[in-house]
Design an enzyme around this catalytic site. Structure first.
Site, mmCIF file in Angstrom:
data_model
loop_
_atom_site.group_PDB
_atom_site.id
_atom_site.type_symbol
_atom_site.label_atom_id
_atom_site.label_comp_id
_atom_site.label_asym_id
_atom_site.label_seq_id
_atom_site.Cartn_x
_atom_site.Cartn_y
_atom_site.Cartn_z
ATOM 1 N N PHE A 1 1.084 -1.121 -0.209
ATOM 2 C CA PHE A 1 -0.118 -0.029 -0.048
ATOM 3 C C PHE A 1 0.930 1.451 -0.142
ATOM 4 C CE2 PHE A 1 -2.088 4.000 1.918
ATOM 5 C CZ PHE A 1 -3.462 3.472 0.691
ATOM 6 N N ASP B 1 9.368 2.876 1.464
ATOM 7 C CA ASP B 1 8.100 3.308 2.143
ATOM 8 C C ASP B 1 7.703 2.885 3.274
ATOM 9 O OD1 ASP B 1 5.373 4.155 3.172
ATOM 10 O OD2 ASP B 1 4.339 3.993 1.185
ATOM 11 N N LYS C 1 2.600 9.624 8.388
ATOM 12 C CA LYS C 1 1.876 8.926 9.524
ATOM 13 C C LYS C 1 2.060 9.689 10.901
ATOM 14 C CE LYS C 1 -0.974 5.656 7.566
ATOM 15 N NZ LYS C 1 -1.312 5.128 6.638
HETATM 16 C C1 LIG Z 1 -0.838 4.939 5.043
HETATM 17 C C2 LIG Z 1 0.018 4.772 3.979
HETATM 18 C C3 LIG Z 1 0.239 5.934 3.378
HETATM 19 C C4 LIG Z 1 -1.061 6.550 2.525
HETATM 20 O O1 LIG Z 1 -0.658 7.700 3.161
HETATM 21 P P1 LIG Z 1 -1.862 8.190 3.445
HETATM 22 O O2 LIG Z 1 -0.984 10.259 3.858
HETATM 23 O O3 LIG Z 1 -3.319 8.556 3.624
HETATM 24 O O4 LIG Z 1 -1.686 9.488 2.248
HETATM 25 C C5 LIG Z 1 1.663 5.190 1.725
HETATM 26 N N1 LIG Z 1 2.128 4.005 2.589
HETATM 27 C C6 LIG Z 1 1.741 3.440 3.452
HETATM 28 C C7 LIG Z 1 2.663 2.263 3.562
HETATM 29 C C8 LIG Z 1 0.702 3.151 4.143
HETATM 30 O O5 LIG Z 1 0.621 3.150 5.215
#
Ligand SMILES: *Cc1c(COP(=O)(O)O)cnc(C)c1O
Length: 400
Positions: free
Chosen positions: A139, A224, A253
Site C-alpha cells: 500500500f 515506504d 503518519k
Molecule cells: C497510510 C500509508 C500511506 C498513505 O498515506 P496517506 O497519508 O494516507 O496519503 C502510504 N504508504 C503506507 C505504507 C501507508 O501505511
C-alpha cells in the site's frame, strides 16, 4: 451534539467513502484514552492507523501547536522557514538520509520519491529508466501514481487506466524480482513491514538481496516507511532492523502525531537531482506542521518511546502468542514492536474488532483474516494486560 445527529449530517453531506463507520464520535482524548460524546471511555490501541504516536493531547504537542500558531502558521516556501530547517536537521541526524522534502501526507511523500527516482535518471541521460517495481499486497497511497504503485486490485480497478510503468512482484521472492528488473527499471519500492496488506513481514535475507540487486543494477531502493517509521516497529526507522540503508525513504503518519505532515528523505547524490522548480508544495513543510513534527521527534527521543515500543511490543506479542496457544482459530501473531497483526482462520476479524470496541478497546482489521494492533508508543504493560484480559474473554465467545 448527539451521535445520531452527527450520523445524519454525515449521511446527508459527506461523500460516502467511509460507509458505515464505527458508531461513535470522540469528544476528547488524553494519553491512550479517548472519550466519546456519550461519555464512554475507550483505550486506543489503533492510534488512528499508526498516527497518534504520542497518544492524545500530549502536552508537548499541544504546546508546540499553541506556540507556533500564536506566532504565525504559514508563509509559503518562498521564504526560509525555521521549524522546517530544524525538523529536516533532526530527521537527517537520526537517519541515513542527507536531505529532506516535506509534504502533507504519505501518498504525497511517495509521489516525491517516485518523481525523484525518475528525474535522477532523466538528468543522467537515461530517460528510458522510469519503471518502478513494487510488491504485491503493498500500500503506497491513494493518488493516481501511488495506487499504480500499490499492488492490490481493489485500489486500482475502479481507476483504470493506471499511471503506467509500475509492476508488482510477490514479496520475499528474490527470483521474481530479478526477473522483473529490466533496462527500464529505475527503482524498487517496498514497505519494510506491509501495513495495509495485513502486517506482512519482509525477510532479512530478502531485504539484503533487494539492496544488493539494486546496487548491482544501479537502481534505487525506496522504502515506504509511512507506517513503519518513527518508532512503530521498535526502531526509529524499520530499515534499521535489516542492516541496510535505502536511497530514499518516506514518512508521514506518526511524524505529526496527528497533525498532517509527510517527508521524503534521500541520500545526497539522489536528492541533488531535484533542482529549483522541479518539485514543490504550497502547504508542505509549513511552520506549524514542522514545529509539531519537531515536538514529536523530540518527545519520542526524550521520553524513550522507541525503546518503549520495542519492549512493550515484545511483551504484547508474547502475551498474544499465549492466547494463540489457547484458541485454535488464531493462526498467527506477527509483527515487530507495536506493529502487530493477529491472523484468524475463522474469517471473523471484523467481528472481533467490533467486540473489542464494545468492550472499550479500539483496534483494527485488514479484511476478514487479520486484526491489527497499532497502539500509541506511550502504551504501558498495564494497558497491554488490561487488553489481553478483555480479549481473552472476547475470544472465549468466538470459540466453538
Ligand atoms: C497510510 C500509508 C500511506 C498513505 O498515506 P496517506 O497519508 O494516507 O496519503 C502510504 N504508504 C503506507 C505504507 C501507508 O501505511
Amino acid at each position: 451534539m448527539e451521535l445520531n445527529e452527527i450520523m445524519e449530517l454525515d449521511k446527508k453531506y459527506f461523500v460516502n467513502t467511509f460507509g458505515n463507520r464505527t458508531p461513535v464520535c470522540f469528544e476528547y482524548g488524553k494519553g491512550i484514552n479517548l472519550w466519546s460524546t456519550d461519555g464512554k471511555k475507550y483505550t486506543d490501541l489503533f492510534a488512528g492507523i499508526a498516527v497518534s504516536a504520542l497518544g492524545h493531547s500530549h502536552p508537548k504537542l499541544v504546546e508546540a501547536i499553541k506556540t507556533q500558531a500564536e506566532k504565525f502558521i504559514h508563509c509559503s516556501n518562498l521564504y526560509y522557514v525555521e521549524p522546517q530547517a530544524k525538523l529536516a536537521k533532526a530527521l537527517v541526524e537520526n537517519s541515513c538520509a542527507d536531505k529532506v522534502f516535506f509534504s502533507n501526507s504519505g501518498a504525497e511523500a511517495n509521489e516525491a520519491a517516485i518523481k525523484l527516482a525518475r528525474i535522477y535518471f532523466k538528468k543522467k541521460g537515461m530517460p528510458e529508466k522510469y519503471e518502478i517495481i513494487t510488491l504485491e499486497k503493498s500500500f503506497h497511497g491513494r493518488t493516481l501514481a501511488t495506487i499504480a504503485a500499490t499492488g492490490q486490485d481493489k485500489y486500482q480497478k475502479p481507476y483504470c487506466p493506471l499511471t503506467p510503468s509500475f509492476t508488482s512482484v510477490p514479496a520475499n521472492d528474490l527470483e521474481a524480482l530479478k526477473k522483473a528488473i529490466n533496462s527500464n527499471t529505475c527503482a524498487v519500492m517496498l514497505e519494510p513491514i506491509q501495513g495495509e496488506g495485513g502486517i506482512n513481514l519482509i525477510s532479512p535475507e530478502y531485504m539484503k538481496g533487494v539492496r544488493e540487486l539494486c546496487d548491482k543494477e544501479g537502481i534505487f531502493l525506496i522504502l515506504d516507511e509511512v507506517q513503519s517509521g518513527l518508532g512503530r516497529t521498535g526502531k526509529l526507522f524499520a530499515y534499521q532492523h535489516f542492516d541496510i540503508e535505502p536511497d530514499i525513504f518516506t514518512l508521514a503518519k506518526a511524524l505529526g502525531g496527528g497533525f498532517p505532515i509527510g517527508a521524503m528523505c534521500a541520500k545526497d547524490h539522489v536528492a541533488a537531482a531535484f533542482e529549483p522548480g522541479d518539485h514543490g508544495s504550497t502547504f508542505g513543510g509549513n511552520p506549524l506542521a514542522c514545529a509539531v513534527g519537531l515536538a514529536v521527534m523530540d518527545t519520542m527521543i526524550n521520553e524513550k518511546l522507541v525503546e518503549n515500543s520495542a519492549k512493550i511490543g515484545d511483551y504484547f506479542i508474547e502475551q498474544l502468542n499465549k492466547l494463540k496457544e489457547k484458541y485454535s482459530f488464531i493462526s498467527e501473531i506477527r509483527g515487530k514492536g507495536l506493529m502487530i497483526g493477529i491472523e484468524v482462520n475463522n474469517g471473523k476479524a471484523k467481528e472481533l474488532v467490533t467486540a473489542c470496541f464494545e468492550n472499550g478497546y479500539l483496534v483494527g482489521n485488514v479484511g476478514p483474516g487479520v486484526m491489527r494492533v497499532l497502539p500509541p508508543l506511550i502504551v504501558t504493560k498495564e494497558d497491554v494486560d488490561g487488553f489481553i484480559k478483555a480479549f481473552d474473554s472476547i475470544l472465549t465467545k468466538f470459540a466453538n
